[in-house]
Design a protein around this motif. Structure first.
Motif, PDB file in Angstrom:
ATOM      1  N   ARG A 173      49.967  68.909  62.334  1.00  0.00           N
ATOM      2  CA  ARG A 173      49.939  68.719  60.881  1.00  0.00           C
ATOM      3  C   ARG A 173      48.873  69.559  60.192  1.00  0.00           C
ATOM      4  NH1 ARG A 173      47.286  64.363  62.965  1.00  0.00           N
ATOM      5  NH2 ARG A 173      45.401  63.599  61.929  1.00  0.00           N
ATOM      6  N   LEU A 174      47.732  69.773  60.849  1.00  0.00           N
ATOM      7  CA  LEU A 174      46.680  70.574  60.223  1.00  0.00           C
ATOM      8  C   LEU A 174      47.084  72.052  60.163  1.00  0.00           C
ATOM      9  CD1 LEU A 174      43.450  68.961  61.717  1.00  0.00           C
ATOM     10  CD2 LEU A 174      44.222  68.885  59.332  1.00  0.00           C
ATOM     11  N   ARG A 175      47.677  72.560  61.237  1.00  0.00           N
ATOM     12  CA  ARG A 175      48.139  73.953  61.231  1.00  0.00           C
ATOM     13  C   ARG A 175      49.279  74.139  60.240  1.00  0.00           C
ATOM     14  NH1 ARG A 175      46.876  78.360  63.843  1.00  0.00           N
ATOM     15  NH2 ARG A 175      48.378  79.924  64.541  1.00  0.00           N
ATOM     16  N   PHE A 176      50.174  73.171  60.198  1.00  0.00           N
ATOM     17  CA  PHE A 176      51.266  73.224  59.222  1.00  0.00           C
ATOM     18  C   PHE A 176      50.724  73.210  57.798  1.00  0.00           C
ATOM     19  CE2 PHE A 176      53.379  70.152  56.347  1.00  0.00           C
ATOM     20  CZ  PHE A 176      54.378  70.994  55.863  1.00  0.00           C
ATOM     21  N   GLN A 177      49.845  72.276  57.490  1.00  0.00           N
ATOM     22  CA  GLN A 177      49.354  72.144  56.126  1.00  0.00           C
ATOM     23  C   GLN A 177      48.531  73.352  55.706  1.00  0.00           C
ATOM     24  OE1 GLN A 177      49.813  71.189  53.146  1.00  0.00           O
ATOM     25  NE2 GLN A 177      49.551  68.995  53.464  1.00  0.00           N
ATOM     26  N   ASN A 225      40.742  64.680  53.268  1.00  0.00           N
ATOM     27  CA  ASN A 225      40.094  63.625  54.046  1.00  0.00           C
ATOM     28  C   ASN A 225      41.094  62.569  54.500  1.00  0.00           C
ATOM     29  OD1 ASN A 225      36.937  63.839  54.115  1.00  0.00           O
ATOM     30  ND2 ASN A 225      37.548  64.585  52.109  1.00  0.00           N
ATOM     31  N   ILE A 226      42.068  62.271  53.646  1.00  0.00           N
ATOM     32  CA  ILE A 226      43.128  61.329  54.036  1.00  0.00           C
ATOM     33  C   ILE A 226      43.967  61.929  55.157  1.00  0.00           C
ATOM     34  CG2 ILE A 226      45.227  60.161  53.255  1.00  0.00           C
ATOM     35  CD1 ILE A 226      43.953  59.992  50.462  1.00  0.00           C
ATOM     36  N   LEU A 227      44.278  63.239  55.043  1.00  0.00           N
ATOM     37  CA  LEU A 227      45.103  63.917  56.042  1.00  0.00           C
ATOM     38  C   LEU A 227      44.463  63.843  57.426  1.00  0.00           C
ATOM     39  CD1 LEU A 227      47.464  65.861  56.821  1.00  0.00           C
ATOM     40  CD2 LEU A 227      45.934  67.748  56.205  1.00  0.00           C
ATOM     41  N   ARG A 228      43.175  64.103  57.504  1.00  0.00           N
ATOM     42  CA  ARG A 228      42.496  64.120  58.799  1.00  0.00           C
ATOM     43  C   ARG A 228      42.484  62.751  59.461  1.00  0.00           C
ATOM     44  NH1 ARG A 228      39.036  67.978  55.936  1.00  0.00           N
ATOM     45  NH2 ARG A 228      39.218  70.016  56.953  1.00  0.00           N
ATOM     46  N   ARG A 229      42.601  61.695  58.666  1.00  0.00           N
ATOM     47  CA  ARG A 229      42.566  60.339  59.236  1.00  0.00           C
ATOM     48  C   ARG A 229      43.954  59.738  59.431  1.00  0.00           C
ATOM     49  NH1 ARG A 229      37.969  59.699  55.601  1.00  0.00           N
ATOM     50  NH2 ARG A 229      39.312  58.703  54.065  1.00  0.00           N
ATOM     51  N   THR A 230      44.986  60.469  59.049  1.00  0.00           N
ATOM     52  CA  THR A 230      46.347  59.941  59.148  1.00  0.00           C
ATOM     53  C   THR A 230      46.926  60.213  60.533  1.00  0.00           C
ATOM     54  OG1 THR A 230      46.718  60.359  56.790  1.00  0.00           O
ATOM     55  CG2 THR A 230      48.674  60.003  58.166  1.00  0.00           C
ATOM     56  N   PRO A 231      47.428  59.184  61.247  1.00  0.00           N
ATOM     57  CA  PRO A 231      48.073  59.417  62.542  1.00  0.00           C
ATOM     58  C   PRO A 231      49.266  60.358  62.409  1.00  0.00           C
ATOM     59  CG  PRO A 231      47.646  57.073  62.192  1.00  0.00           C
ATOM     60  CD  PRO A 231      47.377  57.755  60.881  1.00  0.00           C
ATOM     61  N   GLU A 232      49.507  61.162  63.439  1.00  0.00           N
ATOM     62  CA  GLU A 232      50.550  62.193  63.384  1.00  0.00           C
ATOM     63  C   GLU A 232      51.928  61.609  63.078  1.00  0.00           C
ATOM     64  OE1 GLU A 232      51.825  65.864  63.120  1.00  0.00           O
ATOM     65  OE2 GLU A 232      49.799  65.572  63.894  1.00  0.00           O
ATOM     66  N   ARG A 233      52.296  60.524  63.734  1.00  0.00           N
ATOM     67  CA  ARG A 233      53.637  59.956  63.538  1.00  0.00           C
ATOM     68  C   ARG A 233      53.811  59.423  62.126  1.00  0.00           C
ATOM     69  NH1 ARG A 233      55.713  56.270  68.422  1.00  0.00           N
ATOM     70  NH2 ARG A 233      57.561  56.435  67.111  1.00  0.00           N
ATOM     71  N   ARG A 234      52.763  58.798  61.578  1.00  0.00           N
ATOM     72  CA  ARG A 234      52.850  58.295  60.207  1.00  0.00           C
ATOM     73  C   ARG A 234      52.979  59.455  59.223  1.00  0.00           C
ATOM     74  NH1 ARG A 234      48.165  54.396  58.324  1.00  0.00           N
ATOM     75  NH2 ARG A 234      49.086  53.211  60.055  1.00  0.00           N
ATOM     76  N   PHE A 235      52.220  60.532  59.468  1.00  0.00           N
ATOM     77  CA  PHE A 235      52.311  61.705  58.598  1.00  0.00           C
ATOM     78  C   PHE A 235      53.731  62.268  58.609  1.00  0.00           C
ATOM     79  CE2 PHE A 235      52.361  66.314  58.165  1.00  0.00           C
ATOM     80  CZ  PHE A 235      51.734  66.485  56.940  1.00  0.00           C
TER      81      PHE A 235
END
Length: 261
Positions: A173-177, A225-235
């Protein structure tokens, strides 16, 4: 509010825009930027939809493009360590001719048909069990840059299209975003230059654009900050839900436009 300040407000606003509308747009820019970073998509389209009610129609897409340029540059800067830079360069190669062709085609194509087709395509890519698109590599990114930049010249927000392609390419998710933000920065930059060369007067809009970019960057910081704390599956689930809602709305508006046409 003093008389001097009250007298200054109209000077800082473009013709045809009320002060209360400018305030609403500035506040909403914060929330739409936070939404885009934390969930992956949606903020740009939501902002574009609101601007459709508040901004003169001829100014919507150019002004939206500059505001989104500022927001996406902020996101890309915060997440710069995760950007796929070679893919970004390939996207730019396609974006330049795409903007040129889109500038020629503005007003010449049936927008409702394009909206409906784009929405349907996004739905297919979102929910069909497709393999990762890593194999598209540089030629695929160049083609994506050409197609989506062409489309964004016509109706503004093609973030969902870019998002669904990049989400199939980058599982993290971080690389995608990060790469999505960099890609959209390039696309909005090319679009802004194309509108400037076509003669759009950005100067009267600059104070409002600057205010919206500042609040958008604040929203970007909160959303990151929300993104970094969000579990991958929930994202991934939230991302798919948002993409589906946006795609269905594109189909709805396209069908409604064809019915009225």
């Amino acid at each position: 509010m003093s008389a001097d300040v009250a007298g200054l407000i109209p000077v800082l606003l473009p013709p045809g825009l009320d002060p209360w509308a400018a305030l609403v747009l500035t506040i909403v820019s914060f929330f739409t930027s936070a939404l885009t970073v934390s969930v992956g998509i949606g903020g740009g389209v939501a902002l574009l939809a609101l601007m459709g009610y508040l901004v003169p129609v001829a100014s919507i897409i150019p002004v939206h493009g500059v505001v989104q340029l500022g927001s996406n540059v902020g996101r890309a800067a915060i997440l710069r360590d995760h950007v796929a830079w070679t893919c970004l360069a390939a996207f730019l190669v396609g974006a330049i001719p795409g903007a040129w062709a889109g500038g020629i085609a503005v007003g010449a194509l049936a927008e409702p048909v394009l909206r409906a087709a784009l929405g349907a395509f996004i739905l297919v890519l979102t929910w069909m069990p497709l393999p990762r698109l890593a194999a598209i590599r540089l030629p695929g990114f160049a083609l994506t840059g050409a197609v989506t930049t062409f489309l964004t010249m016509l109706f503004g927000a093609t973030g969902p299209f870019n998002a669904v392609v990049l989400s199939k390419t980058f599982p993290d998710r971080l690389r995608f975003q990060a790469t999505m933000s960099a890609v959209m920065s390039l696309q909005h930059l090319v679009k802004t230059l194309a509108f400037a060369l076509a003669g759009f007067a950005f100067a009267p809009w600059l104070p409002l654009i600057a205010a919206m970019i500042v609040t958008g960057l604040m929203g970007t910081w909160v959303g990151a900050n929300i993104l970094r704390r969000t579990p991958e599956r929930r994202f991934q689930l939230l991302f798919k839900i948002c993409l589906t809602v946006l795609a269905l709305d594109l189909v709805r508006r396209g069908v409604a436009g064809m019915a009225h046409g």
